[in-house]
Design an enzyme around this catalytic site. Sequence first.
Site, PDB file in Angstrom:
ATOM      1  N   GLU A 181       0.837  -1.206   0.000  1.00  0.00           N
ATOM      2  CA  GLU A 181       0.000   0.000   0.000  1.00  0.00           C
ATOM      3  C   GLU A 181       0.878   1.264   0.000  1.00  0.00           C
ATOM      4  O   GLU A 181       0.414   2.339  -0.365  1.00  0.00           O
ATOM      5  CB  GLU A 181      -0.925  -0.002   1.220  1.00  0.00           C
ATOM      6  CG  GLU A 181      -1.968  -1.115   1.153  1.00  0.00           C
ATOM      7  CD  GLU A 181      -2.649  -1.371   2.485  1.00  0.00           C
ATOM      8  OE1 GLU A 181      -3.872  -1.323   2.529  1.00  0.00           O
ATOM      9  OE2 GLU A 181      -1.947  -1.626   3.479  1.00  0.00           O
TER      10      GLU A 181
ATOM     11  N   ASP B 290     -11.756  -5.965  -1.971  1.00  0.00           N
ATOM     12  CA  ASP B 290     -12.557  -7.203  -1.889  1.00  0.00           C
ATOM     13  C   ASP B 290     -13.902  -6.846  -1.272  1.00  0.00           C
ATOM     14  O   ASP B 290     -14.101  -5.732  -0.805  1.00  0.00           O
ATOM     15  CB  ASP B 290     -11.826  -8.249  -1.025  1.00  0.00           C
ATOM     16  CG  ASP B 290     -11.543  -7.729   0.379  1.00  0.00           C
ATOM     17  OD1 ASP B 290     -10.441  -7.221   0.615  1.00  0.00           O
ATOM     18  OD2 ASP B 290     -12.450  -7.760   1.237  1.00  0.00           O
TER      19      ASP B 290
HETATM   20  N1  ADE Z   1      -8.827  -4.840   4.415  1.00  0.00           N
HETATM   21  C1  ADE Z   1      -9.045  -5.180   3.132  1.00  0.00           C
HETATM   22  N2  ADE Z   1     -10.011  -6.125   3.041  1.00  0.00           N
HETATM   23  C2  ADE Z   1     -10.406  -6.380   4.313  1.00  0.00           C
HETATM   24  C3  ADE Z   1     -11.338  -7.266   4.881  1.00  0.00           C
HETATM   25  N3  ADE Z   1     -12.054  -8.074   4.095  1.00  0.00           N
HETATM   26  N4  ADE Z   1     -11.476  -7.291   6.238  1.00  0.00           N
HETATM   27  C4  ADE Z   1     -10.737  -6.471   7.006  1.00  0.00           C
HETATM   28  N5  ADE Z   1      -9.818  -5.616   6.524  1.00  0.00           N
HETATM   29  C5  ADE Z   1      -9.659  -5.570   5.185  1.00  0.00           C
END
Ligand code: ADE
Length: 247
Positions: free
Chosen positions: A12, A213
Amino acid sequence: MPTAILSALPEEQHGLREQLDGTEHVRHAGRDFHTGRWHGRPVVLALSRIGKVAAATTATALIERFGAQRIVFTGVAGGLCPDVRVGDTVIATEFLQHDMNALPLFPRHEVPLYGLSRFAANAELVGLLSMAASAVSSGLFDGATRARFKLDGMRTHKGLLISGDRFVSAAQEAMTLQRDLPDALAVDMEGAAVAQVCYDYGIPFAAVRNISDRADDAAHVDFPAYLSQVAGKQARALISALLSLLD
Ligand code: ADE
């Protein structure tokens, strides 16, 4: 006094360090801090690592040791609201720790002895991040990356970002979070912890997260792919635009 740019993971932060002029590296509290100038402005870059405690330690060091004037978190998050899709940008206006639960002593989600469950982002930084986000487009990416992550419809949302010490990777868990906190746009593992530290010190804080996601059963596949192929470029374009807007 520097602007601190905080990210959780090296991917990142990828591409940010190269933008600094006159870089100096300081190792402190088991972490690497990189100071320098970006668009002529003093900046310190750091990795929070993962989770609320690690992020709180880094934020405290940024304030106590580096005299950070403001902190901006950049990185990825899991989308919760149905219309918050992979590739979208979420600018937090509020932060909440979804795993805070001191019932029956305090209401669910309230941080004990603060009388608060939600910490507000700094409104001026939110405004500047909104302007900066419009400078980031899918044109940064090649056709294959755009197609794979459906980046052509990238949108920006503003609202509640929730944090907890869990990587949410089950549709059932994401639905429970949405049921309990219907206005939550996205979930991460650090934002609300840094918001609490900045509240304690009276330091302006904001966070911008790209959706890697959907916090569902495919999250563990989507997250690393997005992290390596998209997150760094998005962060660099956004932070560059933000820093050029600061006084
Ligand atoms: N950061 C990126 N995706 C995430 C997720 N699914 N749960 C917690 N932190 C995250």
